[in-house]
Motif scaffolding. Sequence first.
Motif, PDB file in Angstrom:
ATOM      1  N   TRP A  80       0.828  -1.206   0.000  1.00  0.00           N
ATOM      2  CA  TRP A  80       0.000   0.000   0.000  1.00  0.00           C
ATOM      3  C   TRP A  80       0.866   1.262   0.000  1.00  0.00           C
ATOM      4  O   TRP A  80       0.613   2.205  -0.756  1.00  0.00           O
ATOM      5  N   HIS A  81       1.904   1.254   0.824  1.00  0.00           N
ATOM      6  CA  HIS A  81       2.781   2.430   0.860  1.00  0.00           C
ATOM      7  C   HIS A  81       3.502   2.629  -0.463  1.00  0.00           C
ATOM      8  O   HIS A  81       3.671   3.768  -0.924  1.00  0.00           O
ATOM      9  N   LEU A  82       3.947   1.543  -1.099  1.00  0.00           N
ATOM     10  CA  LEU A  82       4.643   1.681  -2.372  1.00  0.00           C
ATOM     11  C   LEU A  82       3.689   2.120  -3.474  1.00  0.00           C
ATOM     12  O   LEU A  82       4.103   2.809  -4.424  1.00  0.00           O
ATOM     13  N   ALA A  83       2.423   1.739  -3.357  1.00  0.00           N
ATOM     14  CA  ALA A  83       1.431   2.202  -4.329  1.00  0.00           C
ATOM     15  C   ALA A  83       1.147   3.692  -4.143  1.00  0.00           C
ATOM     16  O   ALA A  83       0.891   4.407  -5.113  1.00  0.00           O
ATOM     17  N   GLU A  84       1.187   4.164  -2.898  1.00  0.00           N
ATOM     18  CA  GLU A  84       0.971   5.584  -2.622  1.00  0.00           C
ATOM     19  C   GLU A  84       2.220   6.421  -2.867  1.00  0.00           C
ATOM     20  O   GLU A  84       2.125   7.616  -3.140  1.00  0.00           O
ATOM     21  N   HIS A  85       3.387   5.799  -2.728  1.00  0.00           N
ATOM     22  CA  HIS A  85       4.663   6.508  -2.866  1.00  0.00           C
ATOM     23  C   HIS A  85       5.539   5.733  -3.864  1.00  0.00           C
ATOM     24  O   HIS A  85       6.552   5.118  -3.485  1.00  0.00           O
ATOM     25  N   PRO A  86       5.175   5.758  -5.144  1.00  0.00           N
ATOM     26  CA  PRO A  86       5.865   4.910  -6.135  1.00  0.00           C
ATOM     27  C   PRO A  86       7.341   5.240  -6.300  1.00  0.00           C
ATOM     28  O   PRO A  86       8.101   4.411  -6.820  1.00  0.00           O
ATOM     29  N   GLU A  87       7.761   6.413  -5.851  1.00  0.00           N
ATOM     30  CA  GLU A  87       9.191   6.746  -5.962  1.00  0.00           C
ATOM     31  C   GLU A  87      10.065   5.820  -5.120  1.00  0.00           C
ATOM     32  O   GLU A  87      11.277   5.716  -5.349  1.00  0.00           O
ATOM     33  N   TRP A  88       9.464   5.133  -4.156  1.00  0.00           N
ATOM     34  CA  TRP A  88      10.216   4.198  -3.312  1.00  0.00           C
ATOM     35  C   TRP A  88      10.140   2.762  -3.818  1.00  0.00           C
ATOM     36  O   TRP A  88      10.762   1.871  -3.223  1.00  0.00           O
ATOM     37  N   HIS A  89       9.378   2.550  -4.911  1.00  0.00           N
ATOM     38  CA  HIS A  89       9.235   1.183  -5.435  1.00  0.00           C
ATOM     39  C   HIS A  89      10.388   0.875  -6.383  1.00  0.00           C
ATOM     40  O   HIS A  89      10.239   0.763  -7.601  1.00  0.00           O
ATOM     41  N   THR A  90      11.579   0.788  -5.791  1.00  0.00           N
ATOM     42  CA  THR A  90      12.795   0.405  -6.495  1.00  0.00           C
ATOM     43  C   THR A  90      13.548  -0.576  -5.599  1.00  0.00           C
ATOM     44  O   THR A  90      13.278  -0.659  -4.401  1.00  0.00           O
ATOM     45  N   ILE A  91      14.470  -1.295  -6.179  1.00  0.00           N
ATOM     46  CA  ILE A  91      15.246  -2.234  -5.368  1.00  0.00           C
ATOM     47  C   ILE A  91      15.954  -1.511  -4.232  1.00  0.00           C
ATOM     48  O   ILE A  91      15.975  -1.982  -3.089  1.00  0.00           O
ATOM     49  N   ALA A  92      16.489  -0.326  -4.507  1.00  0.00           N
ATOM     50  CA  ALA A  92      17.169   0.438  -3.452  1.00  0.00           C
ATOM     51  C   ALA A  92      16.180   1.024  -2.455  1.00  0.00           C
ATOM     52  O   ALA A  92      16.523   1.230  -1.281  1.00  0.00           O
ATOM     53  N   GLY A  93      14.963   1.308  -2.899  1.00  0.00           N
ATOM     54  CA  GLY A  93      13.988   1.937  -2.023  1.00  0.00           C
ATOM     55  C   GLY A  93      13.216   0.990  -1.139  1.00  0.00           C
ATOM     56  O   GLY A  93      12.600   1.408  -0.148  1.00  0.00           O
ATOM     57  N   HIS A  94      13.235  -0.314  -1.464  1.00  0.00           N
ATOM     58  CA  HIS A  94      12.408  -1.263  -0.706  1.00  0.00           C
ATOM     59  C   HIS A  94      12.845  -1.387   0.753  1.00  0.00           C
ATOM     60  O   HIS A  94      11.999  -1.486   1.650  1.00  0.00           O
ATOM     61  N   ALA A  95      14.144  -1.402   1.006  1.00  0.00           N
ATOM     62  CA  ALA A  95      14.613  -1.589   2.385  1.00  0.00           C
ATOM     63  C   ALA A  95      14.161  -0.453   3.294  1.00  0.00           C
ATOM     64  O   ALA A  95      13.561  -0.701   4.351  1.00  0.00           O
ATOM     65  N   PRO A  96      14.421   0.830   2.952  1.00  0.00           N
ATOM     66  CA  PRO A  96      13.930   1.892   3.834  1.00  0.00           C
ATOM     67  C   PRO A  96      12.406   1.965   3.878  1.00  0.00           C
ATOM     68  O   PRO A  96      11.836   2.302   4.924  1.00  0.00           O
ATOM     69  N   ALA A  97      11.735   1.642   2.782  1.00  0.00           N
ATOM     70  CA  ALA A  97      10.270   1.674   2.797  1.00  0.00           C
ATOM     71  C   ALA A  97       9.720   0.608   3.735  1.00  0.00           C
ATOM     72  O   ALA A  97       8.741   0.851   4.458  1.00  0.00           O
ATOM     73  N   LEU A  98      10.320  -0.576   3.744  1.00  0.00           N
ATOM     74  CA  LEU A  98       9.849  -1.622   4.644  1.00  0.00           C
ATOM     75  C   LEU A  98      10.149  -1.266   6.095  1.00  0.00           C
ATOM     76  O   LEU A  98       9.306  -1.476   6.984  1.00  0.00           O
ATOM     77  N   LYS A  99      11.329  -0.707   6.363  1.00  0.00           N
ATOM     78  CA  LYS A  99      11.640  -0.289   7.726  1.00  0.00           C
ATOM     79  C   LYS A  99      10.650   0.757   8.219  1.00  0.00           C
ATOM     80  O   LYS A  99      10.190   0.706   9.370  1.00  0.00           O
ATOM     81  N   GLU A 100      10.299   1.691   7.353  1.00  0.00           N
ATOM     82  CA  GLU A 100       9.354   2.727   7.745  1.00  0.00           C
ATOM     83  C   GLU A 100       7.959   2.140   7.954  1.00  0.00           C
ATOM     84  O   GLU A 100       7.228   2.543   8.865  1.00  0.00           O
ATOM     85  N   THR A 101       7.589   1.179   7.126  1.00  0.00           N
ATOM     86  CA  THR A 101       6.316   0.481   7.305  1.00  0.00           C
ATOM     87  C   THR A 101       6.270  -0.208   8.658  1.00  0.00           C
ATOM     88  O   THR A 101       5.269  -0.127   9.387  1.00  0.00           O
ATOM     89  N   LEU A 102       7.340  -0.887   9.019  1.00  0.00           N
ATOM     90  CA  LEU A 102       7.382  -1.622  10.284  1.00  0.00           C
ATOM     91  C   LEU A 102       7.485  -0.690  11.489  1.00  0.00           C
ATOM     92  O   LEU A 102       7.067  -1.062  12.589  1.00  0.00           O
ATOM     93  N   ARG A 103       8.040   0.496  11.296  1.00  0.00           N
ATOM     94  CA  ARG A 103       8.036   1.481  12.388  1.00  0.00           C
ATOM     95  C   ARG A 103       6.623   1.954  12.673  1.00  0.00           C
ATOM     96  O   ARG A 103       6.190   2.027  13.827  1.00  0.00           O
ATOM     97  N   LEU A 104       5.889   2.269  11.619  1.00  0.00           N
ATOM     98  CA  LEU A 104       4.534   2.790  11.771  1.00  0.00           C
ATOM     99  C   LEU A 104       3.540   1.715  12.178  1.00  0.00           C
ATOM    100  O   LEU A 104       2.645   1.954  12.988  1.00  0.00           O
ATOM    101  N   PHE A 105       3.683   0.536  11.606  1.00  0.00           N
ATOM    102  CA  PHE A 105       2.698  -0.523  11.795  1.00  0.00           C
ATOM    103  C   PHE A 105       3.385  -1.850  12.131  1.00  0.00           C
ATOM    104  O   PHE A 105       3.322  -2.804  11.349  1.00  0.00           O
ATOM    105  N   PRO A 106       4.052  -1.937  13.268  1.00  0.00           N
ATOM    106  CA  PRO A 106       4.711  -3.208  13.620  1.00  0.00           C
ATOM    107  C   PRO A 106       3.659  -4.278  13.879  1.00  0.00           C
ATOM    108  O   PRO A 106       2.776  -4.088  14.728  1.00  0.00           O
ATOM    109  N   PRO A 107       3.698  -5.404  13.164  1.00  0.00           N
ATOM    110  CA  PRO A 107       2.693  -6.453  13.409  1.00  0.00           C
ATOM    111  C   PRO A 107       2.662  -6.887  14.873  1.00  0.00           C
ATOM    112  O   PRO A 107       1.592  -7.102  15.445  1.00  0.00           O
ATOM    113  N   GLY A 108       3.837  -7.022  15.483  1.00  0.00           N
ATOM    114  CA  GLY A 108       3.896  -7.308  16.908  1.00  0.00           C
ATOM    115  C   GLY A 108       3.835  -5.999  17.674  1.00  0.00           C
ATOM    116  O   GLY A 108       4.851  -5.486  18.158  1.00  0.00           O
TER     117      GLY A 108
END
Length: 382
Positions: free
Chosen positions: A240-268
């Motif tokens: 969802w975040h990559l669909a809203e922020h397509p500038e981060w949908h790159t191989i280099a952008g996936h790591a920081p985007a996932l970290k930010e996703t997990l900061r905001l919405f940690p499953p645990g």
Amino acid sequence: MVSRSLRALPEPDPKPGNGHLQDWALAPLPLIEEGARRARAAGGDLFRLRLGLPAVVGFSPAWNRRLLTDLPTFVSAGSFSKIVPYLAGGIILTDAPAHGERRADLNPGFGKRHLERLRARTDAAFPGVPAEPFDALAWADGAVLRLLNAAYFSGEFDAHLLHAFLAPLRRPFPVPALPRPLLFARVGTELRRLADRRLQEGGDDLLAFLAPLPGGLTEARVSLAAAHDTTTHALAYALWHLAEHPEWHTIAGHAPALKETLRLFPPGWMGSRRLRRPVTWQGTELPRGTLALYSPYLSGRDPALWEAPGAFRPERWAARPPAWAYLPFGGGERLCLGMHLAQTLIHDVLAHMPPLRAVRGDPTPQPGLTLGPKGPLVVHSL
């Protein structure tokens, strides 16, 4: 210095007759956010909850570090995991000193080297992306089910049984805590069937690694249950975040985007321990048996630690995060066993995904056993 009683801690407003139990069941995020606000206003990092037994929630890096590293004092026995049959066993409920030895036995199977050997199998299980708009939450649910089946069982576990086994974990409490002896018996039979085949014929999937270990089938069942919803929800939010922020949908952008996703919405979103012995924390005496909670959700959104804590800003990960403030996988010796597995699966899925566009959705976090989006999260591949 005279210690204060736990009752002197700040707390959200309780309800007559049930304290905080009703809000804990129906609206836990506003409850803990209010508790944290009142604790900060009082100059502390700990607040009290009335849950039918002495309970405290802390959110500072110092509290997180103490709780996650003082293993003889903060124990898993008697924590929330014990009341959920899916999680009540194996390494999750093993305390010090046995925990370290058991973890050393399990780490190689869930380490990067072994997971790399499984990559061709999990890549082959990738389900493909619909051409029409689709719900990223529902799609992630099915995709992760296939990927975990491939990683654990080479895709050989009965798919309908696996779905039936994991489905109750997606429901609100008390559904995940209800006993299901017949379902667990069927799953146990299937696990033994597949494990016997690995013991006779060998293999390189996770079950082949776990089957020879004492208690290995319990570890397989528990770690599988712990992996599914956590990975599903993290993947759905990342899509969802990559669909809203397509500038981060790159191989280099996936790591920081996932970290930010997990900061905001940690499953645990909340972790629990019980105090094996009394602890004095910042002048407050916490008695033996207290339920001690830490919240990656609160720590990841603490305005004292993060600039614009509610905003999705992957660029913040160009710098190191505050120590013990980012804990989507826990920390210390009890760092989540499946961390590398979850991250590998998510990154591999993101690498397969075409450009996405957000169509409509409701990402409001819904806390249950794990934290996931209310949904749906409808996206369209471009």
